[in-house]
Scaffold this active site. Sequence first.
Site, PDB file in Angstrom:
ATOM      1  CG  ASN A   1       0.424   4.471  11.482  1.00 24.94           C
ATOM      2  OD1 ASN A   1       0.789   5.032  12.501  1.00 24.94           O
ATOM      3  ND2 ASN A   1       1.196   4.319  10.413  1.00 24.94           N
TER       4      ASN A   1
ATOM      5  CB  CYS B   1      -3.071  -3.065   3.498  1.00 19.86           C
ATOM      6  SG  CYS B   1      -3.079  -1.769   2.238  1.00 19.86           S
TER       7      CYS B   1
ATOM      8  CB  CYS C   1      -4.577  -3.215  -3.534  1.00 19.22           C
ATOM      9  SG  CYS C   1      -3.167  -4.356  -3.561  1.00 19.22           S
TER      10      CYS C   1
ATOM     11  CB  SER D   1       6.813  -0.700  -1.879  1.00 19.50           C
ATOM     12  OG  SER D   1       6.439  -1.665  -0.922  1.00 19.50           O
TER      13      SER D   1
ATOM     14  CD  GLU E   1      -7.240   7.853  -0.043  1.00 22.29           C
ATOM     15  OE1 GLU E   1      -8.412   8.023   0.364  1.00 22.29           O
ATOM     16  OE2 GLU E   1      -6.367   7.278   0.631  1.00 22.29           O
TER      17      GLU E   1
ATOM     18  CG  LEU F   1       9.913 -10.096   5.172  1.00 21.94           C
ATOM     19  CD1 LEU F   1       9.915 -11.126   4.051  1.00 21.94           C
ATOM     20  CD2 LEU F   1      11.310  -9.958   5.771  1.00 21.94           C
ATOM     21  CG  HIS F   2       4.715  -6.710   6.174  1.00 23.10           C
ATOM     22  ND1 HIS F   2       5.361  -5.525   6.458  1.00 23.10           N
ATOM     23  CD2 HIS F   2       4.130  -6.528   4.963  1.00 23.10           C
ATOM     24  CE1 HIS F   2       5.156  -4.663   5.472  1.00 23.10           C
ATOM     25  NE2 HIS F   2       4.427  -5.241   4.549  1.00 23.10           N
TER      26      HIS F   2
ATOM     27  N   GLY G   1      -2.496  -0.138  -4.575  1.00 28.85           N
ATOM     28  CA  GLY G   1      -2.189  -1.075  -5.648  1.00 28.85           C
ATOM     29  C   GLY G   1      -0.854  -1.773  -5.489  1.00 28.85           C
ATOM     30  CD  GLU G   2       2.691  -5.732  -5.949  1.00 27.98           C
ATOM     31  OE1 GLU G   2       3.703  -5.505  -6.657  1.00 27.98           O
ATOM     32  OE2 GLU G   2       2.714  -5.716  -4.702  1.00 27.98           O
TER      33      GLU G   2
ATOM     34  CB  CYS H   1       2.597   2.851   6.548  1.00 23.06           C
ATOM     35  SG  CYS H   1       2.977   1.300   5.735  1.00 23.06           S
TER      36      CYS H   1
ATOM     37  CB  CYS I   1       3.089   7.936  -0.864  1.00 28.36           C
ATOM     38  SG  CYS I   1       2.586   6.204  -0.762  1.00 28.36           S
TER      39      CYS I   1
ATOM     40  CB  CYS J   1      -1.834  -7.108   2.912  1.00 31.79           C
ATOM     41  SG  CYS J   1      -0.734  -7.634   1.565  1.00 31.79           S
TER      42      CYS J   1
END
Length: 348
Positions: free
Chosen positions: A295, A118, A111, A196, A91, A219-220, A164-165, A338, A104, A115
């Site tokens: 979200n 996510c 991924c 990111s 996507e 970070l989060h 993905g990272e 997000c 984006c 996390c």
Amino acid sequence: MNPNLLDFSLEELKDFISSVGEPPFRAAQLWQWLWQKGVTDFADMTNLSKTFRAKLGEEASAILPEVAEVLTSTDGTIKFLLRMSDGELVETVLIPEPTHYTQCLSTQAGCAMACTFCSTGTMGCARNLTHSEMAGQVVVARNYLRDMQMESKRLRNLVFMGMGEPMLNMETLIKSLRTIHDDSGLAIGARRCTVSTVGIPGTLEEFGRHDMALLAVSLHAPTQELRERIMPKAARAYPLDQLMDDLRTYPVRPRERVTLEYVMLRGVNDSLGHARELVRLLSRLKCKVNLIAYNPGRTSLYKAPQPEDVTAFSEYLCSKGMTCTLRKSKGQDIAAACGQLANQSQGS
């Protein structure tokens, strides 16, 4: 199988052109057709000789990701489901701003970082994307805006914040950024691109050395313990104190700062106590904080924060002299906001 010319860098394309007996200037012409004009049918490349076009048709291909589905949000956000040549689905999202679009981009099919907030993290990682699949997302979006006569807002900014990272696909990321920046390619400057990462040990120094995009770090959480709860794989691989040490020495230009992304999860990391801990953590770092109200998806573990908690958190950071922005959520009705990118068509 014929090589996909969209997987070549400009230098690689020059080598290919030489190998088929054509003069080097043909590579620049072909490059502009592929990237600047978004044309993949050799027959339409009218300033190339018919003989050369026929040769390209026999010995090469130019394959972009296929648009499998397009969803448009009530707020104007556009989400594309792209099918790769091997059937993998990825996507990418166009986010409308008052005068332009921000895209984006994804760097992997799925991924591996898992996390907990996510949706993409629930998929696992099938593979890295190639140059044609990564930079090609921009061509697909530009072609769509042109075909739909929506070019009054041009595609101006890119954020590598999709599936993905990025630092786990570093080589292709850098190769794609070169194509993106090239004046005869996609011609989007480095200061309009942001990458990111959750933080992968040993990658920040290399990425900073290239100086090809702005850096954002997911970070989060203000403590190692809480970060391990929210993003256990990333936090254990790259403990928070080590991450902060590396960010303090990360090269930034005089008026730039590293962005710290902080997704606010109700009752988890959104209290004033967490805000105080965050100020202490970041006190010696040249940074800005991007707050993101979570979200929830259909199977989310977390809830969205209360608006008053977001306001209080943001105001506290600002009162302590920190630069803080609140990202406005877009595309929630099409699961494009997000943390929501997860391909529902996979395996169907």
